[in-house]
Design a protein around this motif. Sequence first.
Motif, short mmCIF file in Angstrom:
data_model
loop_
_atom_site.label_atom_id
_atom_site.label_comp_id
_atom_site.label_asym_id
_atom_site.label_seq_id
_atom_site.Cartn_x
_atom_site.Cartn_y
_atom_site.Cartn_z
N ILE A 8 -34.62 -7.59 -28.40
CA ILE A 8 -34.79 -7.41 -27.40
C ILE A 8 -35.08 -7.49 -26.32
CG2 ILE A 8 -35.98 -5.35 -28.16
CD1 ILE A 8 -34.10 -3.55 -26.24
N CYS A 9 -37.07 -7.97 -26.39
CA CYS A 9 -37.32 -7.87 -25.76
C CYS A 9 -37.51 -9.79 -25.36
CB CYS A 9 -39.05 -8.69 -25.74
SG CYS A 9 -40.09 -7.12 -26.56
N GLN A 10 -37.23 -10.60 -25.64
CA GLN A 10 -36.51 -12.17 -25.38
C GLN A 10 -35.06 -11.70 -24.25
OE1 GLN A 10 -35.84 -13.82 -29.40
NE2 GLN A 10 -37.32 -14.66 -29.37
N ARG A 11 -34.38 -11.17 -24.47
CA ARG A 11 -32.89 -10.94 -23.58
C ARG A 11 -34.17 -10.33 -22.07
NH1 ARG A 11 -30.59 -6.61 -26.30
NH2 ARG A 11 -30.30 -7.84 -28.05
N HIS A 12 -34.79 -9.12 -22.72
CA HIS A 12 -35.10 -8.36 -21.40
C HIS A 12 -36.17 -9.22 -20.39
CE1 HIS A 12 -35.71 -4.65 -19.24
NE2 HIS A 12 -37.52 -4.72 -19.24
N LEU A 13 -37.16 -10.22 -21.24
CA LEU A 13 -37.56 -11.01 -20.43
C LEU A 13 -36.06 -12.01 -19.97
CD1 LEU A 13 -41.24 -12.07 -22.57
CD2 LEU A 13 -40.12 -10.46 -20.64
N ALA A 14 -35.32 -12.78 -20.56
CA ALA A 14 -34.38 -13.65 -20.01
C ALA A 14 -33.84 -12.67 -18.25
CB ALA A 14 -34.01 -13.85 -20.45
N ALA A 15 -33.56 -11.49 -18.71
CA ALA A 15 -32.45 -10.52 -17.33
C ALA A 15 -33.13 -10.30 -16.55
CB ALA A 15 -32.42 -9.65 -18.42
N GLY A 16 -34.86 -9.97 -17.05
CA GLY A 16 -36.09 -9.84 -15.61
C GLY A 16 -35.98 -10.97 -14.87
N HIS A 17 -36.29 -12.22 -15.95
CA HIS A 17 -36.59 -13.59 -14.45
C HIS A 17 -34.93 -13.71 -13.29
CE1 HIS A 17 -37.59 -17.46 -14.04
NE2 HIS A 17 -36.11 -17.83 -14.08
N VAL A 18 -34.01 -13.17 -14.23
CA VAL A 18 -32.85 -13.13 -13.13
C VAL A 18 -33.35 -11.91 -12.06
CG1 VAL A 18 -30.23 -13.40 -12.99
CG2 VAL A 18 -31.49 -14.53 -15.00
N VAL A 19 -32.98 -10.91 -12.32
CA VAL A 19 -33.88 -9.95 -11.32
C VAL A 19 -34.68 -10.29 -10.20
CG1 VAL A 19 -34.17 -7.45 -11.13
CG2 VAL A 19 -32.48 -7.73 -13.08
N ARG A 20 -35.62 -10.54 -11.14
CA ARG A 20 -36.80 -10.94 -10.04
C ARG A 20 -36.76 -11.70 -8.94
NH1 ARG A 20 -39.02 -8.85 -14.36
NH2 ARG A 20 -40.04 -6.54 -14.00
N ARG A 21 -35.71 -13.27 -9.59
CA ARG A 21 -35.51 -14.46 -8.82
C ARG A 21 -34.86 -13.90 -7.11
NH1 ARG A 21 -31.21 -17.80 -9.55
NH2 ARG A 21 -31.17 -16.91 -11.60
N LYS A 22 -33.68 -13.29 -7.95
CA LYS A 22 -32.74 -12.23 -6.46
C LYS A 22 -33.21 -11.06 -5.84
CE LYS A 22 -28.33 -14.35 -8.28
NZ LYS A 22 -27.16 -14.36 -8.45
N THR A 23 -34.27 -10.61 -5.95
CA THR A 23 -34.74 -8.98 -5.55
C THR A 23 -36.04 -8.99 -5.57
OG1 THR A 23 -35.48 -7.83 -7.93
CG2 THR A 23 -33.13 -7.36 -6.75
N THR A 24 -37.05 -7.64 -4.54
CA THR A 24 -38.07 -8.28 -4.18
C THR A 24 -38.62 -6.78 -4.77
OG1 THR A 24 -37.67 -6.31 -2.24
CG2 THR A 24 -37.35 -8.58 -1.64
N PRO A 25 -40.06 -6.71 -4.65
CA PRO A 25 -40.98 -5.84 -5.23
C PRO A 25 -39.90 -4.22 -4.70
CG PRO A 25 -41.75 -6.99 -5.17
CD PRO A 25 -40.45 -7.44 -4.41
N THR A 26 -40.08 -4.53 -3.19
CA THR A 26 -39.59 -3.23 -2.91
C THR A 26 -37.78 -2.39 -3.65
OG1 THR A 26 -40.71 -3.73 -1.20
CG2 THR A 26 -38.38 -1.65 -0.92
N ASP A 27 -37.06 -3.54 -3.68
CA ASP A 27 -35.57 -3.46 -3.94
C ASP A 27 -35.66 -2.42 -5.98
OD1 ASP A 27 -34.57 -4.70 -1.76
OD2 ASP A 27 -34.07 -6.54 -3.31
N LEU A 28 -37.13 -2.71 -6.20
CA LEU A 28 -36.99 -2.18 -7.82
C LEU A 28 -37.62 -1.01 -7.84
CD1 LEU A 28 -38.26 -5.86 -9.62
CD2 LEU A 28 -35.98 -4.52 -9.64
#
Length: 153
Positions: free
Chosen positions: A124-144
């Motif tokens: 679950i952590c591996q999957r979450h880190l992989a998804a987080g990498h994609v999300v953070r590449r395309k969004t800003t901290p303000t978006d989150l």
Amino acid sequence: MTSPTHPDDAHPYLRAASAGVRHHARSQAPSATNPPRPGDRLHLDVLHAHLAALLQLLDRLADSTRPPHPAAGRHLATAHTRLWQATSEVHAAFHLLPSNTAAEAEASTCHPEQLPEGPPVLTICQRHLAAGHVVRRKTTPTDLRPHTTACVR
């Protein structure tokens, strides 16, 4: 490849996955014969996997929709961000639930530096880190940051 002739045939796997989620939600609903049960780690792990797959689908839909239809693409990108927030909360809840054994409790502490070779419970952590990498590449901290929803129709 030919296009489907009937609208119901357009996305059979997505429809099957949605049907599976609906079935599971109905089976989890409390009733006179079925008292409510708290979630367990296995349940949250499977739910997280489903959310992560939906994140990938929304990401691709937003990317392909944005050029011809910018406003719709932005809404899909926003949905992607909100789904990431839900996925993140499911991951956090997973780590707050008690484990079945002391060894599993020790192994399930989230240590990103150990993930590639980590124990199977950390998928679950591996999957979450992989998804987080994609999300953070395309969004800003303000978006989150937390949001309020207002319908613009």
